[in-house]
Design an enzyme around this catalytic site. Structure first.
Site, mmCIF file in Angstrom:
data_model
loop_
_atom_site.group_PDB
_atom_site.id
_atom_site.type_symbol
_atom_site.label_atom_id
_atom_site.label_comp_id
_atom_site.label_asym_id
_atom_site.label_seq_id
_atom_site.Cartn_x
_atom_site.Cartn_y
_atom_site.Cartn_z
ATOM 1 N N SER A 1 0.830 -1.198 0.000
ATOM 2 C CA SER A 1 0.000 0.000 0.000
ATOM 3 C C SER A 1 0.872 1.258 0.000
ATOM 4 O O SER A 1 1.648 1.471 -0.926
ATOM 5 C CB SER A 1 -0.949 -0.040 1.197
ATOM 6 O OG SER A 1 -1.949 0.935 1.089
ATOM 7 N N ASP B 1 -10.094 -3.180 -5.077
ATOM 8 C CA ASP B 1 -9.159 -2.247 -4.476
ATOM 9 C C ASP B 1 -9.117 -0.982 -5.334
ATOM 10 O O ASP B 1 -8.913 -1.064 -6.552
ATOM 11 C CB ASP B 1 -7.764 -2.890 -4.412
ATOM 12 C CG ASP B 1 -6.719 -2.013 -3.744
ATOM 13 O OD1 ASP B 1 -7.067 -0.926 -3.244
ATOM 14 O OD2 ASP B 1 -5.543 -2.423 -3.717
ATOM 15 N N HIS C 1 -8.014 -4.946 -0.871
ATOM 16 C CA HIS C 1 -6.879 -4.195 -0.350
ATOM 17 C C HIS C 1 -6.515 -4.663 1.061
ATOM 18 O O HIS C 1 -7.365 -4.744 1.944
ATOM 19 C CB HIS C 1 -7.185 -2.700 -0.329
ATOM 20 C CG HIS C 1 -5.994 -1.860 0.009
ATOM 21 N ND1 HIS C 1 -5.051 -1.524 -0.916
ATOM 22 C CD2 HIS C 1 -5.572 -1.319 1.188
ATOM 23 C CE1 HIS C 1 -4.103 -0.796 -0.340
ATOM 24 N NE2 HIS C 1 -4.390 -0.676 0.938
#
Length: 399
Positions: A189, A343, A373
């Site tokens: 991320s 995501d 995610h």
């Protein structure tokens, strides 16, 4: 009795509305994801309420609750875990206990959390790091970095870069028994964003003699220009990382001024003088057909000249690695990118895969059709274990 029944009915409807999370049919273990979502929504809504009252910043409240998930640097039967600092940046180090006849590979890992939360000490980060060290027989350096809203770009990037450069000194590698020709960087991320950014920066740093062999980017955030990519539209309200949270995290990376966040939400934050940058994030040419279905590319809407002057970081390639020109992408190390269907950041990763391949970089791309995610970091999900196996297998073969 009638009033009690009406009250219970209302509470039941509100409770069902709060707990019910509509999910795609191919999501495995929807009940587990619904439970994670409920816990996350509870903390998020409480933090937003406290912020609305003017008591504390939203992120500070979330970080407070997350601190209960931190674990000490405890060694186990397989891995020795210690903490130290690399160039004044706190890191956690994982070294396998079994004897090795050769130098070990090294992996520099960067946690996620939207540049404003998370740490190497969180249970899920610690668990992944010790699993990586044990499965790969590798030395893992899990780094911390200063967080927003107290610290903004480029502080996070500088911390990661300084810690990485320290790790790459011959004396440090010798101390931990790391092979200088088998070092990789990895991040998830926001950590994937930082990994991509420092990898680009490291390539052109004449002071760094040891170069990275691999970079692994797990559902990375890579661009700040277009908040209406197909993945942002399709997953705008998906529970783990809705569009509003992603946009706020991006904005907080640069400033606590909410005007930037509002402009980004309406996709009107890029000034016309920066229009040339859109070619680097034009999804109509960079996404495979399967990810463009049902979407039509609209010309950018410009605005934000004053915002760009006040907070130029959101147009900086060090914050948005997708803005790098082809010359900067050439000769980057062997790359692994993992993306998830559900995501908002999906298309960031996929576009980077396309651009890297066009620049001649060898890239392996694993797209998880039923992934969401952060799934790799949520301990206990079957899809997370599958993602971990893909990630570890690639590292085992290429690092």
């Amino acid at each position: 009795m009638g009033r009690k029944m009406i009250f219970l009915l209302i509470m039941g409807v509100l409770g069902a509305y709060y707990l019910y999370t509509p999910l795609p049919d191919n999501i495995e273990e929807p009940w587990r994801l619904a439970w994670v979502t409920t816990r996350k929504n509870t903390i998020t809504n409480l933090a937003l309420f406290v912020e609305l009252l003017g008591i504390s910043h939203f992120t500070n409240i979330v970080v407070f609750f997350m601190s209960f998930q931190e674990v000490p640097p405890t060694s186990d039967e397989n891995v020795t875990v210690t903490e130290t600092t690399f160039n004044n940046v706190p890191v956690r180090i994982y070294v396998p206990k079994r004897k090795s006849e050769t130098l070990r590979r090294g992996l520099f890992y960067i946690h996620g959390g939207g540049w404003c939360m998370g740490s190497a000490a969180l249970f899920d980060t610690d668990f992944l790091s010790r699993r990586t060290a044990d499965r790969l027989d590798a030395v893992v350096i899990s780094t911390n970095y200063r967080l927003a809203p107290k610290h903004h770009f480029p502080n996070q990037l500088e911390d990661v870069y300084n810690a990485l450069k320290w790790f790459l000194y011959h004396d440090v590698l010798d101390k931990y028994g790391v092979d200088p020709e088998r070092i990789g960087i990895s991040g998830s991320s926001a950590g994937g964003n930082l990994a991509a950014a420092v990898t680009q920066q490291l390539k052109d740093d004449p002071d760094v003699k040891i170069k990275l062999k691999t970079q692994s980017l797990l559902y990375p955030a890579l661009q700040t220009l277009d908040m209406d990519l197909p993945s942002y539209q399709e997953n705008s309200h998906f529970p783990v990382l809705p569009r509003s949270h992603a946009v706020r995290s991006w904005s907080e990376y640069f400033t606590t001024d909410r005007s930037l966040e509002n402009a980004m939400l309406f996709n009107q934050h890029v000034p016309v003088e920066s229009s040339h940058l859109f070619k680097f994030v034009n999804w109509s040419s960079l996404l495979p057909e399967e990810f463009k279905k049902g979407h039509f590319y609209n010309s950018p809407t410009y605005g934000g000249s004053e915002l760009a002057k006040k907070y130029p970081g959101f147009l900086d390639v060090r914050a948005a690695p997708l803005l790098a020109g082809d010359n900067k992408l050439r000769n980057l190390p062997l790359t692994y990118v993992m993306t998830c269907q559900y995501d908002v950041l999906r298309d960031d990763g996929i576009m980077y895969v396309t651009r890297l391949r066009n620049a001649g970089v060898r890239v392996t791309h694993d797209h998880i059709a039923d992934g969401f995610h952060g799934a790799l970091s949520y301990h206990g999900f079957k899809v997370g274990y599958r993602m971990e196996n893909l990630y570890m297998s690639w590292l085992s073969e290429n690092l």
